[in-house]
Design an enzyme around this catalytic site. Structure first.
Site, short mmCIF file in Angstrom:
data_model
loop_
_atom_site.label_atom_id
_atom_site.label_comp_id
_atom_site.label_asym_id
_atom_site.label_seq_id
_atom_site.Cartn_x
_atom_site.Cartn_y
_atom_site.Cartn_z
N GLY A 1 42.23 40.76 44.46
CA GLY A 1 42.05 39.97 43.28
C GLY A 1 40.60 38.96 44.19
O GLY A 1 40.59 39.58 45.27
N GLY B 1 48.89 41.90 49.83
CA GLY B 1 49.11 43.23 49.88
C GLY B 1 47.63 44.41 50.40
O GLY B 1 48.77 45.27 51.40
N ASP C 1 44.62 31.88 47.79
CA ASP C 1 46.24 30.63 47.38
C ASP C 1 46.33 30.38 49.57
O ASP C 1 47.41 29.54 49.13
CB ASP C 1 47.29 31.95 47.54
CG ASP C 1 46.73 32.39 45.82
OD1 ASP C 1 46.09 31.33 44.98
OD2 ASP C 1 46.90 33.50 45.42
N GLN D 1 38.88 29.49 38.61
CA GLN D 1 39.72 29.21 39.91
C GLN D 1 39.37 30.43 41.50
O GLN D 1 39.03 29.63 42.36
CB GLN D 1 41.10 28.69 40.48
CG GLN D 1 41.36 27.50 40.04
CD GLN D 1 42.54 27.40 39.36
OE1 GLN D 1 43.62 26.81 40.77
NE2 GLN D 1 43.09 28.34 38.77
#
Lengths: 336, 336, 336, 336
Positions: free
Chosen positions: A10, A110, A133, A263
């Protein structure tokens, strides 16, 4: 030496800064050649690459996103492109053909797993952790996290004025499927009255009671910060579910906001830029020293590295002993 | 218990957040009474105080400045108000008369010294470090620093567009009399090409050469970040001196900017708010445990405390082994 | 003279600035007394008021929300509080009892209607338009709009990096039930590729074709900005509906974000502060001149006023001849 | 058609947005070819140009500075490069040789003068006004101004916390040699107590009295906003001079800040981006219609154009009847 670099997973503020850190250190200090690999592991399958020069890196430090592009291609899993070939073997072969002495992977949990598997196959690989995160095991902080907290806190600051003007409860949902770090840090920095994270079970009774207690103290408004991954009824988004339950418990008008993708984007904070730069530089140093199969990490204020095998498959989670939780509770904030 | 709190020294983002942290923890968790002392140590001389309630703390978390006001009053030194009385004795007496079981001092290096002396006189005192300069010995980070770096980096980001549009050298002077932390962190985060700090001697020859080398590589502009406390000819401000020397060395048009007081003001970053809140909470915990004469500090990600006697009179300075300096040099940044 | 001021309707950056403008002008220049009425028209029913002094206004200029609170109480409609009394009569009586020579109403379209009705009943009333939607008829700009556009544009800027890194379509929904001003201004300022507003009918075929054309030109990502009030299937939110339709039309991965309440809150932009201040001052001047039953408005760069009766019930809407639409189309932006 | 575009004079947020507006409209809508001319008029002397494609324009909308570079080269004046040739003739010849049907000049007052002279020589020229100072005659607003006001207001907001915490007077100097627009707009938006502009003569007595009156009302701090071009003793910078005079008049500790170049750089505000885009589009429309020798302007909310001959040599200045001055005075702000 000739090294490749790819960015997977991401979007996250600071990726470009870490690319710049790797490349400037490699080119300027170690005299290495650097090949940029496009679209994550997909670019290793298709050999979609470019040669970097110092010029390629201009204006990159404070730019959001990744100039290399990214993809969710996972070469050890089904799906993605080229479904009929043995992808790991093809990648090993391509790396050889392109003459890469090492591949730097910038990615999240990942990517660390994938990197560990390639290390097991004998690929020279060094990885750099990257996630808003902050849930990658083994590093105190990942770049991207401070930026995400900053954006979320700014949003919470804005909700305060509407909450107090309208005497409402405002629920804001921030990112965090399994780990509640963004909710915890932005909730505390934004003056949340209730902060719900996936790791700490909550009772709607207590949440409602906290809000009603504030009402009794003359504060007819409250801010509730929830991570997207908290337990709900399984159908609704976290924010929607909690907002409905709060109206039910308290009878106070409640509105929800889902912060979403903003975000992930935009210019990294100075703190994230510096962590990204340092991690990039240290990844290059590892390569120069011939230390492969390792992930860069921040411990205290030191950049270190740990074996990829130790990282893969673990998550760094919030727990009730975390100082921000303990301190929040002392101040009357409800964590469930 | 009944505790007092004062804020001394220069302005710094996060003071209000730490006041809130102390007071909410004290009132809500420990059931203490909290007395706000106005204008730093001056308020202990004049008994200029107010009683805090939870209501006093509304809207405080993200507010710049200090709601208690501050002053440069140093009760153990000449000058200031009440020059004809024995100030330390008067303060000891006033604290007794006001029934304060402990005084919390929020301040910089000077305040830590004063606090240590009062501890020696037998006053129950706990201090919280606060400085945008990040030069307080014993704590990894002081709140205010991340905010100042953030403001300075934002300014450097802006100068880039003018520097490159006009093919100019832009010199920016940031705060830091003895310690170059703001220059180092904002210079690295802002993509400075030359970063000068008081702790590392510099040669104008090398500075000029760095800028000319960039010109030769097709980058006819450069950003130079200097701390206000670097060595100059003794007459000019750092920015002005360096700008003139650069024009002399390189012949390239050079402009200077002195960032000044805007580095001290405004809303703290989320990171500073959380450190300030946690430090406030831990100061209160120390008091509840009867541990006095100590300064709160951040070590890694832990809040700890150290004896005031150890802190007083020392400074935390940049050195050439700092990872940001090492990494900067690898990328071709000139530190002098 | 003794005047009252109330703020009604939704939250909007700049309300506090206009309160300050009214009060400082009234107190300092005209020597009037000012009474703050809490919670919109509800406060006129319950006489929930406070006397303003210059001190009440400290720190108000850049503060979001409204220090007077607001409510959705509509005294000429059913619902709200005191459902069994003749509310307009009660308010007329209360205004008389409190000795108010005029009431200043700060509000949106609904408030202008209510104000017009009170003017018809003989109340001395002056209103100030306030809306982030910019849809109040008769004024070129309402304060709050520039702030909302600013927040929305900042969000769109952030989405760009994720869209281009992931080669995705990002759909962002901004506020605007009937009027698409926020979508139009933020979409143009944020570099949207498709901008959908309630006033201009759209075809999903054209939207899809625009995105596919970009793909063919080597831009495999697009930004789509939609107002919440555009036509959908009647079940889904605008962003969700459009995102699904785009995936269907183009086969490109599409993600949506609903910006929500953060568009309403926080500190107003300098432009909004100045408009709010000027409108507040002119409202007071009108009162001093005995001109009642009027709404303040901005025409070009002049502050004027128009009869409330002319304003009530009308909306200012986007049309296809608006210069931003015309210019957007020339640049290849799809408006449907 | 084949058009050229150049950007001259000082840096200003929005130049890249207007380049994008011109080029996208020209290429996409009118099918014109666009040639980017580097470094202002200097590039017309040296034929330092590039061909634009739609790809060149990616990421340009919110980028500060000018991708074309700029210079202070004034072909009708002495100095600059190629001092031994007849520069205007050389430029006329080069434009012909490069096959340019029209040149678009983006610049400030000096550029408008130069453009007018080239129009007189028979060059097809259209100009776009650009200045953070907002002092170009004939247009209500120039892009760049809103961004500069925004940066200055943000700085003033920050100074408030330090001023009130320390009970000090803070003087901030913003740009504006002859025109005080930035000081006026940011001073009003930032809550300045004294605002000094070059156009309004001031008395230090009145300035001091304003500050002392605030002290008497319990506000022992003040914010003073000054334009760099106000009258001083002729030796010191405006901020330094005023700060010393205030200390002399009031005895209150006073500190100064010179905001400097950061007012010129960085990403434009949404409002500036939209004005820049629209002006760029209209310049292209003028060219398509064969209307040359004109400057684009904003009147109310309409984009219009006026003959270059009317603009050249005039300045748009603040006067005492400006609504912000009138309104500021009503609120007790001292303008001298």
């Amino acid at each position: 030496m000739r090294i490749g670099i790819l960015t997977a997973g991401g979007d996250c503020p600071g990726i470009n800064a870490t690319i710049r850190g790797v490349c400037k250190t490699a080119i300027n200090h170690y005299g290495m050649e650097v090949i940029g690999i496009h679209s994550g592991f997909q670019g290793l399958l298709t050999k979609d690459v470019e040669q970097f020069t110092e010029k390629s890196l201009s204006g990159l430090l404070n730019l959001g996103g990744t100039m290399l592009g990214t993809s969710r291609e996972k070469p050890f899993k089904k799906g993605g492109i080229m479904t009929d070939v043995d992808k790991p073997s093809l990648i090993m072969q391509n790396v050889k053909e392109m003459g890469l002495d090492c591949v730097v992977c910038v990615g999240g949990n990942g990517t660390q797993k994938t990197a560990a598997k390639f290390a097991d196959l004998g690929l020279n690989i060094v990885s750099i952790p990257k996630t808003i995160d902050n849930d990658i095991w083994g590093t105190d902080i990942s770049f991207g996290f401070d930026s995400a907290v900053s954006i979320a806190t700014d949003a919470i600051d804005r909700l305060h004025s509407t909450a107090s003007s309208h005497k409402r409860v405002m629920v804001i949902e921030v990112m965090g499927h399994k780990a509640g770090w963004i909710a915890l840090y932005s909730g505390m920095a934004g003056g949340g009255d209730v902060i719900l994270v996936p790791e700490i079970p909550y009772s709607m009774k207590k949440v409602g009671e906290t809000i009603l207690e504030r009402l009794r103290k003359g504060k007819p408004y409250s801010i509730v910060v929830v991570a997207e991954g908290i337990q709900t009824d399984g159908h609704k988004r976290a924010a929607e579910y909690i907002a409905q339950e709060i109206e039910y418990e308290t009878g106070i008008e409640t509105r929800e906001t889902v912060l979403g993708y903003i975000q992930r984007g935009g210019s990294p904070t100075p703190s994230d830029r510096n962590i990204a730069t340092r991690m990039g530089g240290h990844a290059t140093e590892l390569i120069a020293n011939g230390q492969f199969g390792r992930m860069i990490a921040l411990k205290g204020d030191d950049i270190v590295s740990i074996p990829l095998g130790e990282v893969a498959g673990k998550l760094k989670l919030v727990n009730e002993e975390h100082d921000l939780v303990v301190q929040g509770r002392r101040m009357g904030i409800c964590f469930g």
